[in-house]
Design a protein around this motif. Sequence first.
Motif, PDB file in Angstrom:
ATOM      1  N   ASP A  35       1.090  -1.259  -0.019  1.00  0.00           N
ATOM      2  CA  ASP A  35      -0.166   0.337   0.084  1.00  0.00           C
ATOM      3  C   ASP A  35       1.231   1.500  -0.056  1.00  0.00           C
ATOM      4  O   ASP A  35       0.552   2.576  -1.021  1.00  0.00           O
ATOM      5  N   TYR A  39       1.790   9.947  -9.859  1.00  0.00           N
ATOM      6  CA  TYR A  39       1.181  10.530 -10.968  1.00  0.00           C
ATOM      7  C   TYR A  39       0.474  10.812 -11.378  1.00  0.00           C
ATOM      8  O   TYR A  39      -0.048  12.075 -12.188  1.00  0.00           O
ATOM      9  N   LEU A  40       0.524  12.191 -10.443  1.00  0.00           N
ATOM     10  CA  LEU A  40       0.326  13.447  -9.856  1.00  0.00           C
ATOM     11  C   LEU A  40       1.132  14.071 -10.974  1.00  0.00           C
ATOM     12  O   LEU A  40       0.651  15.645 -12.108  1.00  0.00           O
ATOM     13  N   TYR A  52      -0.060  -1.716 -12.258  1.00  0.00           N
ATOM     14  CA  TYR A  52      -0.303  -0.391 -11.308  1.00  0.00           C
ATOM     15  C   TYR A  52      -2.128   0.000 -11.157  1.00  0.00           C
ATOM     16  O   TYR A  52      -2.305   0.004 -10.522  1.00  0.00           O
ATOM     17  N   ARG A  97      -4.623  -0.173  -8.733  1.00  0.00           N
ATOM     18  CA  ARG A  97      -5.031   0.391  -7.870  1.00  0.00           C
ATOM     19  C   ARG A  97      -6.688   1.072  -8.590  1.00  0.00           C
ATOM     20  O   ARG A  97      -8.008   1.408  -7.317  1.00  0.00           O
ATOM     21  N   MET A  98      -7.117   0.783 -10.230  1.00  0.00           N
ATOM     22  CA  MET A  98      -8.216   0.261 -10.127  1.00  0.00           C
ATOM     23  C   MET A  98      -9.235  -0.294 -10.388  1.00  0.00           C
ATOM     24  O   MET A  98     -10.717  -0.678 -11.017  1.00  0.00           O
ATOM     25  N   LEU A 111       2.555   1.598  -3.745  1.00  0.00           N
ATOM     26  CA  LEU A 111       1.416   2.241  -4.591  1.00  0.00           C
ATOM     27  C   LEU A 111       0.624   3.630  -4.107  1.00  0.00           C
ATOM     28  O   LEU A 111       0.247   4.634  -5.144  1.00  0.00           O
ATOM     29  N   ALA A 112       0.529   4.033  -2.961  1.00  0.00           N
ATOM     30  CA  ALA A 112       0.379   5.464  -2.592  1.00  0.00           C
ATOM     31  C   ALA A 112       1.966   6.461  -3.179  1.00  0.00           C
ATOM     32  O   ALA A 112       1.334   7.637  -3.127  1.00  0.00           O
ATOM     33  N   ASP A 162       0.396   7.056  -6.509  1.00  0.00           N
ATOM     34  CA  ASP A 162      -0.330   7.950  -6.617  1.00  0.00           C
ATOM     35  C   ASP A 162       0.657   9.222  -6.895  1.00  0.00           C
ATOM     36  O   ASP A 162      -0.160   9.917  -7.780  1.00  0.00           O
TER      37      ASP A 162
END
Length: 160
Positions: A17, A27-28, A44, A48-49, A20-21, A24
């Motif tokens: 986690d 990704y921004l 990923y 995530r989705m 993945l955070a 995230d």
Amino acid sequence: MKTLAINRDLILSRASDDDLAALDLLYLSDPNLSILSPLAKAGYFKARMGQIPAEVANEALQTIFAIAGEDGEALRGGESIVVFIEEIVQHCIERRIGEDRIIQIGFESEGSISEFLGNSDAWLSLDELAEISLNKESPRLSDVLLESLNRKVAHRKPEC
């Protein structure tokens, strides 16, 4: 974040986690997730989705090849081989006679064919698979990749 480790963990569906955070946040600022390989990027989005965007799936599939099994080394070494394949087919012919009578004839046939393989046949690209095959219910990317691979290889078998 170690790039090789996160790529491997995403492909194997083992990313934490915390990893993945961190992705995230990345990704921004980098929507292309340029530190990830195409397959890891698919992992990923899967993690995530639960869905992999079509363009990501197609890019990932272009990086995967199925290598021929028993004779793969010979093929990759430049040799050519002949593969013999047998197929059993069950047939049913149905004929309607008049209004209410149907005759069925059933039989089985068996065929054997040979297929010549050159070294260009030692591998097969998975890039023709539809991205829908990567978006199956399974949360693990490797499960859906294996299913997709099996389906593609099954379609490549010659038929008698």
